[in-house]
Design an enzyme around this catalytic site. Sequence first.
Site, PDB file in Angstrom:
ATOM      1  N   ASP A  10      57.911  90.214  77.489  1.00  0.00           N
ATOM      2  CA  ASP A  10      58.619  89.435  78.512  1.00  0.00           C
ATOM      3  C   ASP A  10      57.695  88.546  79.347  1.00  0.00           C
ATOM      4  O   ASP A  10      56.830  89.040  80.067  1.00  0.00           O
ATOM      5  CB  ASP A  10      59.357  90.374  79.456  1.00  0.00           C
ATOM      6  CG  ASP A  10      60.350  91.278  78.762  1.00  0.00           C
ATOM      7  OD1 ASP A  10      61.508  91.325  79.197  1.00  0.00           O
ATOM      8  OD2 ASP A  10      59.965  91.959  77.779  1.00  0.00           O
ATOM      9  N   ASN A  70      68.848  90.454  78.891  1.00  0.00           N
ATOM     10  CA  ASN A  70      69.964  90.615  79.818  1.00  0.00           C
ATOM     11  C   ASN A  70      70.027  89.537  80.899  1.00  0.00           C
ATOM     12  O   ASN A  70      71.043  89.402  81.583  1.00  0.00           O
ATOM     13  CB  ASN A  70      69.914  91.996  80.480  1.00  0.00           C
ATOM     14  CG  ASN A  70      68.642  92.224  81.283  1.00  0.00           C
ATOM     15  OD1 ASN A  70      67.542  92.130  80.748  1.00  0.00           O
ATOM     16  ND2 ASN A  70      68.786  92.543  82.550  1.00  0.00           N
ATOM     17  N   HIS A  71      68.946  88.755  81.071  1.00  0.00           N
ATOM     18  CA  HIS A  71      68.971  87.653  82.040  1.00  0.00           C
ATOM     19  C   HIS A  71      69.214  86.301  81.372  1.00  0.00           C
ATOM     20  O   HIS A  71      68.984  85.256  81.994  1.00  0.00           O
ATOM     21  CB  HIS A  71      67.664  87.606  82.825  1.00  0.00           C
ATOM     22  CG  HIS A  71      67.481  88.756  83.760  1.00  0.00           C
ATOM     23  ND1 HIS A  71      68.424  89.107  84.703  1.00  0.00           N
ATOM     24  CD2 HIS A  71      66.459  89.649  83.894  1.00  0.00           C
ATOM     25  CE1 HIS A  71      67.995  90.160  85.380  1.00  0.00           C
ATOM     26  NE2 HIS A  71      66.807  90.518  84.908  1.00  0.00           N
ATOM     27  N   HIS A 182      58.823  96.073  80.579  1.00  0.00           N
ATOM     28  CA  HIS A 182      57.622  95.396  81.084  1.00  0.00           C
ATOM     29  C   HIS A 182      56.371  96.275  81.077  1.00  0.00           C
ATOM     30  O   HIS A 182      55.338  95.881  81.622  1.00  0.00           O
ATOM     31  CB  HIS A 182      57.842  94.858  82.501  1.00  0.00           C
ATOM     32  CG  HIS A 182      58.837  93.746  82.595  1.00  0.00           C
ATOM     33  ND1 HIS A 182      58.892  92.874  83.659  1.00  0.00           N
ATOM     34  CD2 HIS A 182      59.815  93.340  81.752  1.00  0.00           C
ATOM     35  CE1 HIS A 182      59.858  91.991  83.490  1.00  0.00           C
ATOM     36  NE2 HIS A 182      60.437  92.264  82.314  1.00  0.00           N
TER      37      HIS A 182
END
Length: 271
Positions: A10, A70-71, A182
């Site tokens: 990410d 999800n974002h 993360h």
Amino acid sequence: MDMRFLFLGDTVGNIGVATVEKYLPLLKHDLKPQVTIVNGENATKVGRGINHELYLKIMNAGADVITLGNHAWNNSEIFDFINQTKNLIRPLNYPGKDVPGHGYIEMNVNGNQVAVINLQGRVFMDEIDDPFENVDNLLTQLHKDNVNIIFVDFHAETTSEKKAMALHLDGRISALVGTHTHVQTSDGQILPHGTAFLTDAGMTGPNDGVIGMKFEPVINKFMTARPNRFEVQETGSAVLSGCYIDVDSKSGKARKIKNILINKDHPYQEF
């Protein structure tokens, strides 16, 4: 002959994008991957979603595919360009009809058909369509089309859901790498039927906060149980996390998986 995948976890905020721009060209020079994938779902300065400018920056740094999570829809600008950018893929199992964008991409790489799939988990996350059923249906189609080199970015919260998915797909895909938490895990392995697996690739972004966020509001929330506004850490050192995976181009089975970690305690060195 092996095909090498390079994957970066990410990408978070401005520091994350700058770190990709700094190190991805060096990694590609040293590792010489045939396919480079970067998760960009936290790329904006607020850490949620991606916009067209950042999409171009990550692609220009050397990515072949950018995955989301999800974002994906948190930055409304994405709806203006995602249908025109085949190299930017969102989770396959988003619900509803006519979902913008694509959940996977097929590419011809040196004469080999390669697919990259983006999935999202459901445990402790938004209730969306079943990722197991969705990927099963897609794999039936891909295998009919003789696509046997398949990479999955599984964006999920729990280690158990990620491992369950990897075992469910073992032998039917080349690799499954988890994203979203993360924090890089050290369990890279080749599963019994030839699929490479890593629970989480980690993140590329601010190293001095809490999973990319400024630490003060996070601590305050833990201590008070009251809502706090989280903001991306904008100063301090950076971390780059990911892995590379070697896959036999004929069988589609993985041969090797190795973590990549670059930060102030692990400075860049040639691979």
